[in-house]
Design an enzyme around this catalytic site. Sequence first.
Site, PDB file in Angstrom:
ATOM      1  N   HIS A 198      39.890  40.612  50.390  1.00 40.27           N
ATOM      2  CA  HIS A 198      40.136  39.468  51.281  1.00 40.27           C
ATOM      3  C   HIS A 198      41.394  39.700  52.123  1.00 40.27           C
ATOM      4  CE1 HIS A 198      37.163  36.971  49.364  1.00 40.27           C
ATOM      5  NE2 HIS A 198      37.811  36.829  48.231  1.00 40.27           N
TER       6      HIS A 198
ATOM      7  N   ASP B 295      34.211  31.760  47.381  1.00 43.70           N
ATOM      8  CA  ASP B 295      33.789  32.585  48.516  1.00 43.70           C
ATOM      9  C   ASP B 295      32.458  32.136  49.126  1.00 43.70           C
ATOM     10  OD1 ASP B 295      36.065  34.013  48.109  1.00 43.70           O
ATOM     11  OD2 ASP B 295      35.096  35.592  46.955  1.00 43.70           O
TER      12      ASP B 295
ATOM     13  N   HIS C 124      39.497  42.710  44.308  1.00 46.09           N
ATOM     14  CA  HIS C 124      38.719  41.687  45.008  1.00 46.09           C
ATOM     15  C   HIS C 124      39.639  40.931  45.992  1.00 46.09           C
ATOM     16  CE1 HIS C 124      35.818  38.138  45.009  1.00 46.09           C
ATOM     17  NE2 HIS C 124      36.932  37.558  45.416  1.00 46.09           N
ATOM     18  N   GLU C 125      40.815  40.518  45.496  1.00 44.15           N
ATOM     19  CA  GLU C 125      41.746  39.778  46.352  1.00 44.15           C
ATOM     20  C   GLU C 125      42.278  40.655  47.490  1.00 44.15           C
ATOM     21  OE1 GLU C 125      41.937  36.637  46.182  1.00 44.15           O
ATOM     22  OE2 GLU C 125      40.870  36.477  44.286  1.00 44.15           O
TER      23      GLU C 125
HETATM   24 ZN   LIG Z   1      37.088  35.878  46.549  1.00 43.92          ZN
END
Ligand SMILES: [Zn+2]
Length: 267
Positions: free
Chosen positions: A63, A163, A59-60
């Site tokens: 980004h 987010d 997930h990171e």
């Molecule tokens: Zn996030």
Amino acid sequence: MLRWSINLFRVFGIQLALHVSFLLFLAYEGWEGWREGGWEGLVGSLALIVLFFVCVVMHELGHSLTARRFGVKVPRILLMPIGGMAEFDHIPQQPRAEFLITAAGPLVNFVIAALLYALFGVPKGWPALNTEFPDTWLGLAQVLLSWNVTMGCFNLLPVFPMDGGRIFRAGLATRMNYVRATYWASLVGKALALGGGVVAAYFWHNFLLAGLFLFIFFAGETEYRSVLRREREDAYWAEMARRLAAVAPVTPESPPPRLSDCYHGPN
Ligand SMILES: [Zn+2]
């Protein structure tokens, strides 16, 4: 406090680090697993945490790798018991860039969930909270699927600086200046975090979730203040440059320094 960490290895050139509190968390979860099922329980419980945090790192990375395309440097991803945090050297103030960087994180979770769904399906009754997952490898994959859906949806709550809150700010920033947009996003975020914290603690007796909402509440306030401070510094230097230009014209090759780029203190 974020400096109390242990460096692991690099992924795509980004340092992956564990906050020291993560070790306490692992020890606690391992002990709980051992109490329930001996060595097998201990290994099973640690394996679940590792798999869960592999998804957090992905997930990171969603980004981080998107941010890099917008010229952002990402030195580190820090893992804490409450989740992950990608550290950026700056956050782009263009709404489109912020939207794409932010949306990429939850999108990764939904892609992982879709792949797991295609491969393993879901148990009967899912996504009801009381769904029973089989005690097998298939059940483990389905738990992971369920976690990814939860992680993606939870992060999309409009609670700044999560987010969803950042996407909300990016939307507001198309209509007002960046500081105002941050102010409104953090105000709405703080109200929702407070409400979420009360519901989690009072009705669900989930104190970990309540603690997480409290953390988000303060993180929202901290980020708003830092945006405000940066804006004031920029205004200060713009004014200094204007005054200097009145005495000696500033050439384009020598822009005034920014206080925030020069100062390297514990802030
Ligand atoms: Zn996030």
